[in-house]
Every structure is written in C-alpha cells, then in structure tokens.
Write a protein that holds these residues in place. Sequence first.
Motif, PDB file in Angstrom:
ATOM      1  N   MET A   5       7.773  -3.684  32.926  1.00 45.22           N
ATOM      2  CA  MET A   5       8.265  -4.279  33.931  1.00 45.22           C
ATOM      3  C   MET A   5       9.576  -3.665  34.471  1.00 45.22           C
ATOM      4  O   MET A   5       9.715  -3.272  35.799  1.00 45.22           O
ATOM      5  N   PHE A   6      10.436  -3.054  33.713  1.00 48.86           N
ATOM      6  CA  PHE A   6      11.440  -2.410  34.137  1.00 48.86           C
ATOM      7  C   PHE A   6      11.096  -1.114  34.911  1.00 48.86           C
ATOM      8  O   PHE A   6      11.783  -0.911  35.901  1.00 48.86           O
ATOM      9  N   ILE A   7      10.461  -0.266  34.029  1.00 53.93           N
ATOM     10  CA  ILE A   7       9.986   1.152  34.638  1.00 53.93           C
ATOM     11  C   ILE A   7       9.137   0.816  36.075  1.00 53.93           C
ATOM     12  O   ILE A   7       9.751   1.507  37.053  1.00 53.93           O
ATOM     13  N   GLN A   8       8.553  -0.200  36.031  1.00 60.59           N
ATOM     14  CA  GLN A   8       7.750  -0.570  37.335  1.00 60.59           C
ATOM     15  C   GLN A   8       8.525  -1.132  38.193  1.00 60.59           C
ATOM     16  O   GLN A   8       8.449  -0.504  39.423  1.00 60.59           O
ATOM     17  N   HIS A   9       9.758  -1.555  38.044  1.00 63.03           N
ATOM     18  CA  HIS A   9      10.761  -2.020  39.027  1.00 63.03           C
ATOM     19  C   HIS A   9      11.539  -0.726  39.710  1.00 63.03           C
ATOM     20  O   HIS A   9      11.758  -0.662  40.832  1.00 63.03           O
ATOM     21  N   GLN A  54      -0.832   1.812  42.412  1.00 58.00           N
ATOM     22  CA  GLN A  54      -1.708   0.576  41.563  1.00 58.00           C
ATOM     23  C   GLN A  54      -2.200   1.452  40.248  1.00 58.00           C
ATOM     24  O   GLN A  54      -2.285   0.774  39.256  1.00 58.00           O
ATOM     25  N   ALA A  55      -2.618   2.897  40.646  1.00 56.28           N
ATOM     26  CA  ALA A  55      -3.265   3.645  39.573  1.00 56.28           C
ATOM     27  C   ALA A  55      -2.300   4.085  38.422  1.00 56.28           C
ATOM     28  O   ALA A  55      -2.535   4.039  37.265  1.00 56.28           O
ATOM     29  N   ILE A  56      -1.013   4.429  39.141  1.00 48.73           N
ATOM     30  CA  ILE A  56      -0.313   5.063  37.858  1.00 48.73           C
ATOM     31  C   ILE A  56       0.911   4.039  37.632  1.00 48.73           C
ATOM     32  O   ILE A  56       1.257   3.853  36.141  1.00 48.73           O
ATOM     33  N   VAL A  57       1.456   3.320  38.295  1.00 44.27           N
ATOM     34  CA  VAL A  57       2.803   2.529  38.052  1.00 44.27           C
ATOM     35  C   VAL A  57       2.117   1.263  37.422  1.00 44.27           C
ATOM     36  O   VAL A  57       2.954   0.777  36.451  1.00 44.27           O
ATOM     37  N   THR A  58       1.052   0.725  37.865  1.00 45.43           N
ATOM     38  CA  THR A  58       0.473  -0.409  37.248  1.00 45.43           C
ATOM     39  C   THR A  58      -0.355  -0.082  36.066  1.00 45.43           C
ATOM     40  O   THR A  58      -0.251  -0.280  34.769  1.00 45.43           O
ATOM     41  N   SER A  59      -1.708   0.370  36.591  1.00 40.62           N
ATOM     42  CA  SER A  59      -2.624   0.596  35.669  1.00 40.62           C
ATOM     43  C   SER A  59      -2.393   1.444  34.382  1.00 40.62           C
ATOM     44  O   SER A  59      -2.350   1.044  33.173  1.00 40.62           O
TER      45      SER A  59
END
Length: 230
Positions: A48-52, A67-72
Amino acid sequence: MFILLSVAIAPALALLSFFYLRKEISAEPSRLLLHTFIYGAILTFPIMFIQHVFQEEQIFSSLFLHQAIVTSALEEFFKWLVLIVAIYGHVEFDDPYDGILYGASVALGFATVENILYLLNFGMDEAILRAILPVSSHALFGVLMGYYIGRAKFTTITKSRYEIFYALIGPLALHTIYNSILGITGLELLLMVPFMLFLWLFSLSKVKKAHILSRRKRYKNHEYYVEEKV
C-alpha cells in the motif's frame, strides 16, 4: 470495533476453511498455514505504501497501466515471492494440494488486512459486497497461484520453471481483468457477475486437478514404500 473486525475477518476465514476442508489426504499443519496468512497480512503495508507513492507521483497516466502494474502486478508479485521464498522449499510442503492452501492463505492474509482498513475508513455498508468481490477474488487468485506452485514443486526442474512462471502470470492477468471491469462505469456489475462465476468454476477445476495430482503422488509413494519393504 470488535464487530467491525469480525465482519472484516470472517470472509477470509470462511474461504480458507472451505479450501482446507476440501483436502482429501491429511490435514495441513495449522502453524505453517497461520504463518503464511501472517506473511500475506504483513505484505499489505509495504504494498500500500508503494501504491501510494506511485499514485502521488502519477507515474502512469494510463488507468489501465496503473491497474495492471501498480495494483495487479505489485500485489500478485509479492504474494508469489512469499510463496517461492518462504514456503516452496519448506519440508511441510509435501503434497500438490498444499500449494492451493498456501496460495489461498497468503492471498487471504493480504485481503483481510486490506478489508479491515477499508471498513475502518468507510464503514460496514459495503461489507457484504467486499466479501463477495475483493476478498473472494483474492482467494481465487491465490488458489490459481498455489495450484501452479504445487505443480512446480512435484515435477521436473525444467517443467517447474514454466509452472512457477504460470503461477505469477495467471493470477496477474485475471487480477488485471478484474480491476479493468471495475473501471467500466455503468457496466461493472453486468460484467463482474459472469467473470466471478468463471473465476470460481476455473479455480474449482484447479482444485479438482490438484486432488488428482495428490492421489498420483500418494500412489507412487505407496508403491515405493511397498517395494522397499519387500
């Protein structure tokens, strides 16, 4: 607070129990399953930190790439990494179906903490919907990942490399499709129902195949034992 935590944790425990009770041979050591669940839970915070950071820096302008890289990709890669580094070589990973249990466990550990944080921020109005969609989808992605990890564990070195690759790319692709559907405003529910139905049927087919692999392994081990005894 107790009610909220119970509501947030219950779907993960129910799903993990479902796959645990479907094991046909011997029960898996609960301690290692618990450790795997905790690994998945701990993963939530760095992910979650990296995604933020990615979101704040707006590194990807494309919603699909985000969506493909940051989340999935980020979530599935770290779950896959835990299974490879911490579980794959463990002595208690001694059956192809074990891969499904450990895959579901690490995924549900992540999904549980994510669910708790969501419900703490937004309340319990969407608790049922989250149990049906995010929590169950994470579990099914984990089942698929664990199925290929289990295949890799009990095959030749050459074939295991392909299975380990499938263990990452399969859940990643399905997770990307899942997130993409959620991004289609107005049609998300219409498209999500058949997708989740497919995901359940596909995952249960892998559960069935894992049982077949486990029976074959048990039969071969029994044959070897008989020959040694004679």
